[in-house]
Design an enzyme around this catalytic site. Structure first.
Site, PDB file in Angstrom:
ATOM      1  N   CYS A   2      16.127  -3.381 -19.592  1.00  0.00           N
ATOM      2  CA  CYS A   2      15.377  -2.158 -19.311  1.00  0.00           C
ATOM      3  C   CYS A   2      15.715  -1.137 -20.388  1.00  0.00           C
ATOM      4  O   CYS A   2      16.541  -1.363 -21.247  1.00  0.00           O
ATOM      5  CB  CYS A   2      15.812  -1.631 -17.948  1.00  0.00           C
ATOM      6  SG  CYS A   2      15.782  -2.895 -16.682  1.00  0.00           S
ATOM      7  N   LYS A 478       4.668 -18.606 -30.517  1.00  0.00           N
ATOM      8  CA  LYS A 478       3.742 -17.497 -30.789  1.00  0.00           C
ATOM      9  C   LYS A 478       2.512 -17.598 -29.914  1.00  0.00           C
ATOM     10  O   LYS A 478       2.071 -16.646 -29.288  1.00  0.00           O
ATOM     11  CB  LYS A 478       3.349 -17.503 -32.277  1.00  0.00           C
ATOM     12  CG  LYS A 478       4.396 -16.956 -33.190  1.00  0.00           C
ATOM     13  CD  LYS A 478       4.419 -15.454 -33.190  1.00  0.00           C
ATOM     14  CE  LYS A 478       5.667 -14.711 -32.759  1.00  0.00           C
ATOM     15  NZ  LYS A 478       6.861 -15.265 -32.371  1.00  0.00           N
TER      16      LYS A 478
HETATM   17  C1  AGP Z   1       9.997 -13.610 -30.245  1.00  0.00           C
HETATM   18  O1  AGP Z   1       8.593 -13.543 -30.483  1.00  0.00           O
HETATM   19  C2  AGP Z   1      10.348 -13.369 -28.818  1.00  0.00           C
HETATM   20  N1  AGP Z   1       9.957 -12.045 -28.444  1.00  0.00           N
HETATM   21  C3  AGP Z   1      11.765 -13.736 -28.458  1.00  0.00           C
HETATM   22  O2  AGP Z   1      11.819 -15.139 -28.443  1.00  0.00           O
HETATM   23  C4  AGP Z   1      12.878 -13.236 -29.397  1.00  0.00           C
HETATM   24  O3  AGP Z   1      12.818 -13.933 -30.618  1.00  0.00           O
HETATM   25  C5  AGP Z   1      14.224 -13.527 -28.724  1.00  0.00           C
HETATM   26  O4  AGP Z   1      14.247 -12.814 -27.510  1.00  0.00           O
HETATM   27  C6  AGP Z   1      15.419 -13.126 -29.606  1.00  0.00           C
HETATM   28  O5  AGP Z   1      15.404 -11.737 -29.809  1.00  0.00           O
HETATM   29  P1  AGP Z   1      16.377 -11.140 -30.946  1.00  0.00           P
HETATM   30  O6  AGP Z   1      15.888 -11.690 -32.261  1.00  0.00           O
HETATM   31  O7  AGP Z   1      16.241  -9.653 -30.842  1.00  0.00           O
HETATM   32  O8  AGP Z   1      17.770 -11.620 -30.647  1.00  0.00           O
END
Ligand code: AGP
Length: 598
Positions: A2, A478
Site C-alpha cells: 500500500c 507482459k
Molecule cells: C513487471 O511488469 C511486474 N510489474 C512485476 O513482475 C515486477 O517486475 C516485480 O514485481 C518486481 O518488481 P521490482 O523490479 O520493483 O523488484
C-alpha cells in the site's frame, strides 16, 4: 504494498497534500483509499476504487493542518469500505503498509482485554495494540516502542493521536520517508508522494520513531534519545509525470528505451572497454553468481545468466526471491549474489539480499530507484538510469536491467580475455548504433496488425530456445499483466511434451528466433504447432525461410545486445492487444508497481 502519506502543515492545506500524495502513490495499489484529518476532532473519509473516487468525497474548503492518507492493495480482508485505511481505535488513528504476521494471536489478546474489531485487517489490530499501550503509558512514543517489541512482520505506520498535534511514524521492512517543506512536514511511502511540496527528504531507519510537527521532525531511538537526522535535497525532476502526449505511460516508457539505454551504458563506456573495467567491481574474484529477483526482474536474470555464462564462462544460478529466501543456499566467499529490482523495495528480493548479507556473502544491487532500501543495503550498487517508471508493467527498467547485466558479461569477458579486441570493437560499434535501431524497431507498424489478429483469443503461447526462452517469459508476462489473456511461455523444444495438447485451431503461438544455432530447431517447433492449427508469429533477426502467418524482423546485433531489440515487439504487441481489449494499461487490475509485502 500500500501507499501511505501524512502532512503536518502551518498552511492548513492538508486535504490537497493528502490527495495529491495518494495519487502519486497509486502505483503501490489502488483497490481503495482513505484519509484522516484533524478538524474539530479526527475525521475519516474512505472510498473503494481509485483516488478519484475518494476525491469526490473531499470538501477542499475544509482547512486542516494534520492528516494521514492511505491507498490500499489488499492483503488481509476483502476490498470494501470497512477494511479501508485509516483505522481508528480509541485515541489512535493509523495508516499502515506491511503485514503484521502475528495479528491473530494479538487479536485474541486484545479481545480478552475487551477490544472489539469491525474489520478483518491486521491494521485494525495494530491500531488497537497501540491504543492499549498508549492507555497504559500515556505516552505515544513509549507506546510505539512497546508496539515494536510486540509485533512480528513488516510495517510502515502513520499515526495520529487525539489531543496531540504531531504525526508519528515507525517502520520495519516496509519503506517510509520523512520530508520537510516550507509550509510543513511529511511522511510517505515514497518521495514522489510529497516532492511537489517538500524540499528535503530522508529515509526513516528501522527502530526509529519520527515525531512530525508542523515546524520540525524529531527522531528518537528506542530509548527515546534524540538521534541525528540526515536530510537530502529532493531532485524535483521526479515531478515530471507528464505523458508527453502518449495515451499511456507504458507507451511513453517504451519509447524512452533508446535514451534509457544510452543513459545507462554511456557512463561506463566513455573511454571504451577500459572505463567499463575501471567503473565496475572486480568480478573475476567470483566463481559463481546467484541472480535473485521477482517478476520481470527475474526474467532479466535469465537473460543475464545466458550472457554471463556464454561470454564470461562462470555458472549463474537464477532464482525467484520468494523461493531463494527460504531455501538452502550453496554460496560461499567466491559467490556474488546479485539482486535486481526496479523499485529496490520488493519484499522478497530485499529479504534475499539481507539473507545473503547475513551470511557474509558479497551482494550487488541493480536497481532503478535511488535511495531505495536495496540501493542502500547492498555491498555494491549498479544503478540503472531508467528514470521514474510509472506504468505498473515494466518496460524501460527491464531493458535497462538487461543492459546492465550485458555490461557485467562484457566486463567479465573482457577482463578474462574471453573476447578479442576485434569483437570488442564490434560490440562497441553495435552499442553506439543501438539507440537508432531501437527507435526503428519501436516504429515497426506490424505490431498493431498482429494485435488485431490475436486480441480476442483467451490463450497465447510464447516459445523460444536459449536466450529466446528467457525473452519468451517476459513476453508472456507482459501480455498477461496488461491484457489479462492467459499466456504461457515454453522452451520451444518442451512444448511437444504435453502442453501442445492445448494448441487448437487459431491458437496464437509467438516464436522468438534470434539464436543462430537454434533458429532451425525453433522453426520445426513452429511447424509442429502450425500443423495443429496454430496462428504462428515469428520474431527474428534472421532472414529465415519460414511460412509463419506473421513475421517481425528485427536488426541483428551482437548477442550481448540482441535481447534489447527482441523485447520491443513483445512489449508493443502486448500493448496493442491490451488497447484493443480496452484494459487499464498503466494500472492493471490486482497489480501494484512495488510489492513490499510477501
Ligand atoms: C513487471 O511488469 C511486474 N510489474 C512485476 O513482475 C515486477 O517486475 C516485480 O514485481 C518486481 O518488481 P521490482 O523490479 O520493483 O523488484
Amino acid at each position: 504494498m500500500c501507499g501511505i502519506v501524512g502532512y503536518n502543515g502551518k498552511d492548513k492545506n492538508t486535504l490537497h497534500v493528502l490527495i495529491d500524495g495518494l495519487k502519486a502513490l497509486e502505483y503501490r495499489g489502488y483497490d481503495s483509499a482513505g484519509i484522516a484529518y484533524k478538524n474539530n476532532g479526527i475525521n475519516i473519509i474512505k472510498s473503494v476504487g481509485k483516488i478519484d473516487e475518494l476525491e469526490k468525497k473531499v470538501d477542499y474548503n475544509i482547512k486542516s493542518n494534520i492528516g494521514i492518507g492511505h491507498t490500499r492493495w489488499a492483503t488481509h480482508g476483502s476490498v470494501n469500505i470497512t477494511n479501508c485505511h485509516p483505522h481508528n481505535v480509541g485515541d489512535i488513528t493509523i495508516v499502515h503498509n506491511g503485514i503484521i504476521e502475528n495479528f491473530n494471536s494479538l487479536k485474541e489478546e486484545l479481545e480478552n482485554k475487551k477490544y472489539k474489531f469491525n474489520t478483518k485487517t491486521d491494521t485494525e489490530v495494530a491500531c488497537a495494540l497501540i491504543d492499549l499501550f498508549y492507555n497504559e503509558t500515556k505516552d505515544i512514543k513509549k507506546a510505539l516502542v512497546k508496539f515494536m517489541d510486540k509485533v512480528e512482520g513488516s510495517y510502515a505506520l502513520g499515526v495520529i493521536v487525539k489531543g496531540d498535534d504531531n504525526i508519528y511514524s515507525v517502520r520495519k521492512d516496509s519503506p517510509l520517508i520523512v520530508a520537510k517543506g516550507d509550509n510543513g512536514n511529511f511522511i510517505a511511502s515514497d518521495t514522489i508522494a510529497v516532492s511537489k511540496y517538500a524540499d528535503s527528504v530522508m529515509y526513516l531507519k528501522e527502530n526509529i520513531i519520527a515525531e512530525i510537527s508542523s515546524d520540525n521532525i524529531t527522531l528518537f531511538d528506542r530509548d527515546l534519545n534524540i538521534v541525528e537526522n540526515d536530510f537530502k535535497e529532493i531532485d524535483k525532476s521526479i515531478n515530471n509525470t507528464d505523458k508527453c502526449g502518449y495515451d499511456y505511460y507504458m507507451l511513453k516508457e517504451i519509447h524512452e528505451q533508446p535514451k534509457v539505454f544510452r543513459d545507462t551504458v554511456s557512463s561506463y563506456l566513455e573511454n571504451g572497454i577500459d572505463s567499463l573495467i575501471d567503473k565496475m567491481p572486480d568480478f573475476t574474484k567470483y566463481n559463481r553468481i546467484d541472480i535473485v529477483a521477482c517478476g520481470s526482474a527475474y526474467h532479466t536474470g535469465l537473460v543475464g545468466k545466458n550472457l554471463i555464462e556464454e561470454f564470461a564462462d562462470i555458472p549463474v544460478n537464477v532464482e525467484v526471491a520468494s523461493e531463494y529466501r527460504y531455501k538452502k543456499n550453496f554460496y560461499d566467499d567466491k559467490t556474488l549474489v546479485i539482486v535486481v529490482s526496479q523499485s529496490g523495495e520488493t519484499a522478497d528480493t530485499l529479504a534475499a539480499l539481507r539473507k545473503a548479507k547475513g551470511d557474509n556473502i558479497d551482494t550487488l544491487a541493480i536497481v532503478n530507484v535511488e535511495g531505495s532500501t536495496m540501493a542502500r543495503e547492498a555491498n555494491i550498487l549498479l544503478k540503472i538510469k531508467a528514470g521514474r517508471e510509472i506504468a505498473v508493467a515494466t518496460t524501460k527498467a527491464y531493458s535497462a536491467q538487461v543492459a546492465m547485466l550485458s555490461l557485467i558479461a562484457l566486463n567479465l569477458a573482457s577482463a578474462k580475455g574471453n573476447i578479442d579486441k576485434n569483437e570488442i570493437k564490434d560490440i562497441l560499434k553495435d552499442i553506439k548504433e543501438l539507440p537508432v535501431k531501437l527507435e526503428n524497431t519501436i516504429l515497426n507498424p506490424e505490431y498493431e496488425k498482429i494485435a488485431n489478429a490475436i486480441y480476442e483469443n483467451e490463450s497465447v503461447f510464447f516459445i523460444g530456445r536459449g536466450i529466446d526462452y528467457a525473452l519468451s517469459m517476459e513476453g508472456s508476462l507482459k501480455l498477461k499483466e496488461i491484457s489479462y489473456i492467459n499466456s504461457q511461455a515454453y522452451a520451444a523444444g518442451e512444448l511437444k511434451h504435453g502442453t501442445i495438447s492445448l494448441i487448437d485451431e487459431g491458437t496464437p503461438v509467438i516464436g522468438i528466433l534470434t539464436e543462430d544455432n537454434l533458429v532451425l530447431k525453433t522453426i520445426s517447433n513452429m511447424e509442429e504447432v502450425k500443423s495443429r492449427g496454430a496462428v504462428t508469429i515469428g520474431i527474428t533477426n534472421n532472414n529465415i525461410d519460414s511460412n509463419f502467418d506473421y513475421k517481425i524482423e528485427i536488426p541483428k546485433v551482437h548477442k550481448l545486445l540482441q535481447p534489447l531489440l527482441t523485447v520491443i515487439p513483445l512489449q508493443l504487441i502486448s500493448y496493442e492487444v491490451a488497447k484493443l481489449r480496452k484494459c487499464n494499461i498503466d494500472q492493471p487490475k490486482n497489480l501494484a508497481k512495488s510489492v513490499t509485502v510477501e
